[in-house]
Design a protein around this motif. Structure first.
Motif, PDB file in Angstrom:
ATOM      1  N   SER A 187       1.276  -1.483  -9.668  1.00 61.13           N
ATOM      2  CA  SER A 187       1.549  -1.594  -8.077  1.00 61.13           C
ATOM      3  C   SER A 187       0.054  -1.460  -7.490  1.00 61.13           C
ATOM      4  O   SER A 187       0.060  -2.034  -6.300  1.00 61.13           O
ATOM      5  N   TRP A 188      -0.799  -0.716  -7.777  1.00 59.69           N
ATOM      6  CA  TRP A 188      -2.448  -1.175  -6.961  1.00 59.69           C
ATOM      7  C   TRP A 188      -2.785  -2.637  -7.532  1.00 59.69           C
ATOM      8  O   TRP A 188      -3.190  -3.390  -6.484  1.00 59.69           O
ATOM      9  N   GLU A 189      -2.466  -3.227  -8.821  1.00 63.35           N
ATOM     10  CA  GLU A 189      -2.862  -4.617  -8.880  1.00 63.35           C
ATOM     11  C   GLU A 189      -2.076  -5.512  -7.792  1.00 63.35           C
ATOM     12  O   GLU A 189      -2.759  -6.520  -7.345  1.00 63.35           O
ATOM     13  N   GLN A 190      -0.941  -5.138  -7.380  1.00 61.89           N
ATOM     14  CA  GLN A 190      -0.326  -6.193  -6.549  1.00 61.89           C
ATOM     15  C   GLN A 190      -0.862  -5.838  -5.190  1.00 61.89           C
ATOM     16  O   GLN A 190      -0.952  -6.875  -4.392  1.00 61.89           O
ATOM     17  N   CYS A 191      -1.424  -4.714  -4.739  1.00 57.58           N
ATOM     18  CA  CYS A 191      -2.090  -4.476  -3.519  1.00 57.58           C
ATOM     19  C   CYS A 191      -3.464  -5.218  -3.272  1.00 57.58           C
ATOM     20  O   CYS A 191      -3.490  -6.004  -2.726  1.00 57.58           O
ATOM     21  N   PHE A 192      -4.055  -5.162  -4.644  1.00 57.58           N
ATOM     22  CA  PHE A 192      -5.380  -6.170  -4.675  1.00 57.58           C
ATOM     23  C   PHE A 192      -5.039  -7.613  -4.573  1.00 57.58           C
ATOM     24  O   PHE A 192      -5.819  -8.376  -3.908  1.00 57.58           O
ATOM     25  N   HIS A 193      -4.091  -8.008  -5.305  1.00 61.24           N
ATOM     26  CA  HIS A 193      -3.698  -9.371  -5.132  1.00 61.24           C
ATOM     27  C   HIS A 193      -3.365  -9.847  -3.923  1.00 61.24           C
ATOM     28  O   HIS A 193      -3.800 -10.858  -3.522  1.00 61.24           O
ATOM     29  N   LEU A 194      -2.550  -9.179  -3.016  1.00 60.07           N
ATOM     30  CA  LEU A 194      -2.161  -9.519  -1.721  1.00 60.07           C
ATOM     31  C   LEU A 194      -3.398  -9.683  -0.993  1.00 60.07           C
ATOM     32  O   LEU A 194      -3.631 -10.524   0.006  1.00 60.07           O
ATOM     33  N   SER A 249       3.949   8.765 -24.781  1.00 62.85           N
ATOM     34  CA  SER A 249       4.461   7.365 -24.295  1.00 62.85           C
ATOM     35  C   SER A 249       4.797   7.240 -22.938  1.00 62.85           C
ATOM     36  O   SER A 249       4.578   6.287 -22.424  1.00 62.85           O
ATOM     37  N   ILE A 250       5.491   8.154 -22.567  1.00 61.62           N
ATOM     38  CA  ILE A 250       6.272   8.140 -21.267  1.00 61.62           C
ATOM     39  C   ILE A 250       5.112   8.107 -20.335  1.00 61.62           C
ATOM     40  O   ILE A 250       4.765   7.471 -19.198  1.00 61.62           O
ATOM     41  N   ILE A 251       3.848   8.943 -20.620  1.00 63.44           N
ATOM     42  CA  ILE A 251       2.855   9.103 -19.740  1.00 63.44           C
ATOM     43  C   ILE A 251       2.056   7.909 -19.833  1.00 63.44           C
ATOM     44  O   ILE A 251       1.550   7.274 -18.373  1.00 63.44           O
ATOM     45  N   ASN A 252       1.879   7.209 -20.570  1.00 70.15           N
ATOM     46  CA  ASN A 252       1.426   5.712 -20.824  1.00 70.15           C
ATOM     47  C   ASN A 252       2.015   4.884 -19.935  1.00 70.15           C
ATOM     48  O   ASN A 252       1.406   3.993 -19.297  1.00 70.15           O
ATOM     49  N   ALA A 253       3.045   4.717 -20.131  1.00 72.79           N
ATOM     50  CA  ALA A 253       4.046   3.634 -19.293  1.00 72.79           C
ATOM     51  C   ALA A 253       3.776   4.268 -17.909  1.00 72.79           C
ATOM     52  O   ALA A 253       3.807   3.245 -17.055  1.00 72.79           O
ATOM     53  N   LEU A 254       4.035   5.418 -17.299  1.00 74.41           N
ATOM     54  CA  LEU A 254       3.742   5.889 -16.225  1.00 74.41           C
ATOM     55  C   LEU A 254       2.546   5.308 -15.652  1.00 74.41           C
ATOM     56  O   LEU A 254       2.262   4.697 -14.205  1.00 74.41           O
ATOM     57  N   SER A 255       1.443   5.445 -16.400  1.00 75.27           N
ATOM     58  CA  SER A 255       0.055   4.906 -15.831  1.00 75.27           C
ATOM     59  C   SER A 255       0.055   3.595 -15.585  1.00 75.27           C
ATOM     60  O   SER A 255      -0.627   3.045 -14.910  1.00 75.27           O
ATOM     61  N   ILE A 256       0.684   2.746 -16.647  1.00 77.30           N
ATOM     62  CA  ILE A 256       0.864   1.451 -16.497  1.00 77.30           C
ATOM     63  C   ILE A 256       1.496   0.862 -15.021  1.00 77.30           C
ATOM     64  O   ILE A 256       1.062   0.039 -14.444  1.00 77.30           O
ATOM     65  N   LEU A 257       2.641   1.476 -14.616  1.00 78.59           N
ATOM     66  CA  LEU A 257       3.272   1.425 -13.464  1.00 78.59           C
ATOM     67  C   LEU A 257       2.301   1.680 -12.318  1.00 78.59           C
ATOM     68  O   LEU A 257       2.408   0.744 -11.382  1.00 78.59           O
ATOM     69  N   VAL A 258       1.426   2.564 -12.418  1.00 81.26           N
ATOM     70  CA  VAL A 258       0.669   2.859 -11.058  1.00 81.26           C
ATOM     71  C   VAL A 258      -0.635   1.590 -10.972  1.00 81.26           C
ATOM     72  O   VAL A 258      -0.743   1.062  -9.915  1.00 81.26           O
ATOM     73  N   VAL A 276       0.816  -1.307   0.078  1.00 82.26           N
ATOM     74  CA  VAL A 276       0.066  -0.040  -0.133  1.00 82.26           C
ATOM     75  C   VAL A 276       0.811   1.425   0.015  1.00 82.26           C
ATOM     76  O   VAL A 276       0.610   2.143  -0.800  1.00 82.26           O
ATOM     77  N   PHE A 277       2.021   1.433   0.732  1.00 79.55           N
ATOM     78  CA  PHE A 277       2.903   2.451   0.869  1.00 79.55           C
ATOM     79  C   PHE A 277       3.553   2.606  -0.711  1.00 79.55           C
ATOM     80  O   PHE A 277       3.640   3.891  -1.049  1.00 79.55           O
ATOM     81  N   MET A 278       3.817   1.494  -1.083  1.00 79.43           N
ATOM     82  CA  MET A 278       4.487   1.599  -2.489  1.00 79.43           C
ATOM     83  C   MET A 278       3.353   2.228  -3.522  1.00 79.43           C
ATOM     84  O   MET A 278       3.637   2.903  -4.289  1.00 79.43           O
ATOM     85  N   ALA A 279       2.259   1.554  -3.704  1.00 84.14           N
ATOM     86  CA  ALA A 279       1.249   1.971  -4.254  1.00 84.14           C
ATOM     87  C   ALA A 279       0.870   3.473  -4.358  1.00 84.14           C
ATOM     88  O   ALA A 279       0.784   4.355  -5.001  1.00 84.14           O
ATOM     89  N   LEU A 280       0.737   4.133  -2.970  1.00 84.18           N
ATOM     90  CA  LEU A 280       0.458   5.289  -2.550  1.00 84.18           C
ATOM     91  C   LEU A 280       1.682   6.270  -2.993  1.00 84.18           C
ATOM     92  O   LEU A 280       1.303   7.407  -3.495  1.00 84.18           O
ATOM     93  N   MET A 281       2.899   5.776  -2.794  1.00 83.98           N
ATOM     94  CA  MET A 281       4.087   6.834  -3.189  1.00 83.98           C
ATOM     95  C   MET A 281       4.235   6.756  -4.875  1.00 83.98           C
ATOM     96  O   MET A 281       4.362   8.037  -5.036  1.00 83.98           O
TER      97      MET A 281
END
Length: 187
Positions: free
Chosen positions: A90-97, A78-87, A42-47
């Motif tokens: 990170s939230w997918e990992q929170c929901f998965h856990l 393209s960079i903005i798109n990549a950053l949105s995928i990154l976010v 959660v800290f990682m996703a929020l950060m």
């Protein structure tokens, strides 16, 4: 082909950056307990969400500047798109856990954890897909259509060709303020 390579590179960039951030947080924030802890994720996703928000604002201002040409603007998008995928990752990992923790809790009560995770996945999908279609996808199609019109009016053939998406011929963006019938089932 160019668009597919761009998307692949964006995903590779996002996964690499996510791994780097996870590693640095593990190294510098031991009090969070490591990458398998909910507080860590959660800290990682929020950060990451906060940092990406600021970066996207800056990149958007840069793309709007007159000093950047069409190709630079497309690179920024393209960079903005990549950053949105990154976010999103990170939230997918929170929901998965979160689903794993809930499934393990119900395992003590005799419920198969795999069945529980599958049920939770369907619940999350049911809650998120309809609003995503109605609001986020609709807005994305509108913005892509506006961007395509903007670059075609400027006469930038390279930019317009890059914005073309295979398989989307004839698909127009929905009118602003109206729900797309194909998205919400309304006429």
């Amino acid at each position: 082909l160019i668009l597919a390579v761009q998307e692949i590179m964006a995903m590779a960039f996002a996964w690499s950056l996510l791994t780097l951030v996870k590693w640095e947080i593990t190294r510098n924030c031991a009090f969070l307990g490591g990458p398998d802890e909910a507080s860590f994720r959660v800290f990682m996703a929020l950060m990451l969400s906060g940092i990406v928000f600021v970066l996207v604002q800056c990149l958007d201002k840069l793309a709007d500047a007159e000093s950047t040409d069409d190709n630079a603007d497309l690179a920024i998008f393209s960079i903005i798109n990549a950053l949105s995928i990154l976010v999103g990752f990170s939230w997918e990992q929170c929901f998965h856990l979160g689903t794993e923790v809930i499934a393990e809790h119900y395992e003590e009560h005799g419920v198969n954890p795999i069945v529980m995770e599958l049920g939770l996945a369907f619940c999350i999908a049911t809650i998120t897909i309809v609003p995503w279609e109605r609001y986020i996808l609709k807005k994305e199609l509108e913005l892509a259509h506006e961007r395509k019109l903007f670059y075609s009016q400027k006469g930038s053939a390279a930019a317009t060709a890059t914005l073309e998406q295979p398989g989307r011929e004839g698909v127009a963006a929905p009118e602003p303020g109206a729900c797309a019938p194909a998205l919400d089932g309304q006429t």
